[in-house]
Design an enzyme around this catalytic site. Structure first.
Site, PDB file in Angstrom:
ATOM      1  N   TYR A  51      42.538  47.554  43.558  1.00  0.00           N
ATOM      2  CA  TYR A  51      41.599  46.786  44.335  1.00  0.00           C
ATOM      3  C   TYR A  51      40.503  47.712  45.550  1.00  0.00           C
ATOM      4  O   TYR A  51      39.941  47.437  46.465  1.00  0.00           O
ATOM      5  CB  TYR A  51      42.429  45.725  44.882  1.00  0.00           C
ATOM      6  CG  TYR A  51      42.642  45.034  43.872  1.00  0.00           C
ATOM      7  CD1 TYR A  51      42.277  44.819  42.589  1.00  0.00           C
ATOM      8  CD2 TYR A  51      43.303  43.818  44.504  1.00  0.00           C
ATOM      9  CE1 TYR A  51      42.458  43.889  41.929  1.00  0.00           C
ATOM     10  CE2 TYR A  51      43.742  42.886  43.572  1.00  0.00           C
ATOM     11  CZ  TYR A  51      43.431  43.496  41.935  1.00  0.00           C
ATOM     12  OH  TYR A  51      43.872  42.137  41.209  1.00  0.00           O
ATOM     13  N   HIS A  81      48.909  47.242  35.207  1.00  0.00           N
ATOM     14  CA  HIS A  81      47.623  46.453  36.077  1.00  0.00           C
ATOM     15  C   HIS A  81      47.423  46.106  33.982  1.00  0.00           C
ATOM     16  O   HIS A  81      46.637  45.889  33.876  1.00  0.00           O
ATOM     17  CB  HIS A  81      47.022  47.300  36.421  1.00  0.00           C
ATOM     18  CG  HIS A  81      45.558  46.286  36.764  1.00  0.00           C
ATOM     19  ND1 HIS A  81      45.396  46.327  38.116  1.00  0.00           N
ATOM     20  CD2 HIS A  81      45.216  45.084  36.586  1.00  0.00           C
ATOM     21  CE1 HIS A  81      44.402  45.455  39.128  1.00  0.00           C
ATOM     22  NE2 HIS A  81      44.519  44.984  37.958  1.00  0.00           N
ATOM     23  N   ASP A 113      49.008  39.344  47.167  1.00  0.00           N
ATOM     24  CA  ASP A 113      48.546  40.237  46.133  1.00  0.00           C
ATOM     25  C   ASP A 113      48.128  41.352  45.742  1.00  0.00           C
ATOM     26  O   ASP A 113      46.232  40.946  45.695  1.00  0.00           O
ATOM     27  CB  ASP A 113      48.687  39.081  44.822  1.00  0.00           C
ATOM     28  CG  ASP A 113      47.758  39.563  43.376  1.00  0.00           C
ATOM     29  OD1 ASP A 113      49.135  39.925  42.753  1.00  0.00           O
ATOM     30  OD2 ASP A 113      47.151  40.652  42.662  1.00  0.00           O
ATOM     31  N   LYS A 121      49.940  47.032  42.166  1.00  0.00           N
ATOM     32  CA  LYS A 121      49.800  47.012  40.383  1.00  0.00           C
ATOM     33  C   LYS A 121      49.158  48.559  39.973  1.00  0.00           C
ATOM     34  O   LYS A 121      48.499  49.309  41.280  1.00  0.00           O
ATOM     35  CB  LYS A 121      48.478  46.245  40.032  1.00  0.00           C
ATOM     36  CG  LYS A 121      48.866  44.975  40.230  1.00  0.00           C
ATOM     37  CD  LYS A 121      47.659  43.884  39.404  1.00  0.00           C
ATOM     38  CE  LYS A 121      47.964  43.211  39.839  1.00  0.00           C
ATOM     39  NZ  LYS A 121      47.144  42.516  41.236  1.00  0.00           N
TER      40      LYS A 121
END
Length: 314
Positions: free
Chosen positions: A51, A109, A46, A76
Site C-alpha cells: 500500500y 498478502h 490495517d 502484510k
C-alpha cells in the site's frame, strides 16, 4: 448510537477489534485519515507493504499520543518477498516505517510468489508478471520464525482458499490466526466462513462495501451494495445507513471488518457500524447474496485464485 467496540479472540488468545480502519489507496491522505480514525476511537489499523501507507500509519499513531499497546496493527508481506531469506527483512522494513518493534498481525498478502527483488511487480518483455519459485508453505515457515521471535504477535494469511489453507496447515506448525478475504452481503461465503472458524482461523472482511470501490470494474454497471434496498430498509429500523448495516452483518458472522474512508464523517459512521442486528434482519440479508466477487487479479498475477470458492468463475 455509539459503537459497541466489539472484540474477537484470535487463536493466540489476543483480542482483535471488530472494526478496523483500512488504509489501501489514497496514500497521501492516509496520515490525516488515520489520525481522524484514532480520534474517532478506532483501535485497529490495517495496512500492507504494497500500500505504501506504513509510514503514514506510523506517523499518525506516533502523533496521537495513544500508547502502542492500545492499538492493534496489521501489515502484510508482499509477493516479491516470499523467499524465506526475504521474509524477516521485509518485516523489519515494515516495522521501521511503522515506528514499532512488533505488529499485532502479519499476513501473507497472496498465496503466490513474484520474482525476488525490489520491484513489487516484476514483468517480462511482454508485460507479464515474472513468478518466483518459492512455495507459500516455505514462506509461511519463515513467517513462523517472526511469530516465535515476537516481531509478529500473530501471523495469518490473505486471499487464501480453503484448499490452499488446508495444505498450509498440514505442512506447517502454526495455524494461521486470520485469513483476510473479500466478503460482504453480495459475497457471503457462508460455508467458507464456517470452515475457517472450525479451524480456529478468524475471518477478516476486506472491501466490506463490495463494489463501492471504483477500482473494481466488475461492479461499475450495477447498483452499489450500500444502496441495496434491503440493506437501506433494515438500516432505517436502527437509524443506520446501508453501509453500517453491511458492517454489522459482517460482525454478526464473527468477522472483523475493514472499511476505509478519508472523509471524517464517514470514518465516524463506519465505526458506528458495530451494532447488533436482529435475527430476522440477518435472515433478510441472506437473501441479497449474489455470490459476486469484485477482486480477482488471477489474470494479472498469472495464477488462478479462489479455486472452489463462491464467486469464482473458472
Amino acid at each position: 448510537m455509539a459503537s459497541l467496540h466489539t472484540k474477537f479472540k484470535l487463536n493466540t488468545g489476543a483480542e482483535i477489534p471488530a472494526v478496523g480502519f483500512g488504509t489501501w489507496q489514497d496514500k497521501d491522505a492516509q496520515e490525516g485519515a488515520v489520525a481522524e480514525a484514532l480520534k474517532a476511537g478506532y483501535t485497529h489499523i490495517d495496512t500492507a507493504r504494497i500500500y505504501g501507507t506504513e509510514p503514514a500509519v506510523g506517523a499518525a499513531i506516533n502523533k496521537s499520543g495513544i500508547p502502542r499497546s492500545q492499538i492493534f496493527i496489521t501489515t502484510k508481506l508482499w509477493n516479491n518477498a516470499h523467499h524465506p531469506d526475504d521474509v524477516e527483512p521485509a518485516l523489519d522494513a515494515s516495522l521501521k516505517d511503522l515506528g514499532t518493534d512488533y505488529v499485532d498481525l502479519y499476513l501473507m498478502h497472496w498465496p503466490v510468489a513474484f520474482a525476488r527483488g525490489d520491484n513489487p511487480f516484476p514483468k517480462d518483455s511482454n508485460g507479464k508478471i515474472i513468478s518466483g519459485d518459492t512455495d507459500y508453505v516455505d514462506t509461511w515457515k519463515a513467517m513462523e520464525k517472526t511469530f516465535k521471535s515476537g516481531k509478529a504477535k500473530a501471523i495469518g494469511i490473505s486471499n487464501f482458499s480453503r484448499k490452499e489453507t488446508e495444505r498450509l496447515i498440514k505442512q506447517t506448525e502454526v495455524v494461521p490466526a486470520a485469513n483476510q478475504i473479500e466478503m460482504h452481503p453480495y459475497l457471503q461465503q457462508t460455508e467458507a466462513g464456517e470452515w475457517f472458524r472450525s479451524k480456529g482461523i478468524h475471518v477478516q472482511q476486506y472491501s466490506p462495501f463490495g463494489n463501492q470501490n471504483e477500482i473494481y470494474s466488475k461492479g461499475q454497471n450495477m447498483g452499489k451494495l450500500i444502496d441495496d434496498p434491503t440493506l437501506v430498509a433494515i438500516g432505517k429500523k436502527y437509524g443506520k445507513n446501508g453501509a453500517q448495516v453491511a458492517l454489522a452483518w459482517g460482525i454478526a458472522q464473527g468477522h472483523s471488518v475493514l472499511p476505509k474512508s478519508k472523509t471524517p464523517s464517514r470514518i465516524r459512521e463506519n465505526l458506528e457500524g458495530d451494532f447488533r442486528l436482529e435475527e430476522e434482519d440477518l435472515e433478510k440479508i441472506r437473501s441479497v447474496d449474489k455470490q459476486m466477487r469484485f477482486n480477482d487479479p488471477s489474470e494479472n498475477f498469472g495464477m488462478k485464485f479462489y479455486i472452489g470458492e463462491e464467486g469464482k468463475v473458472d
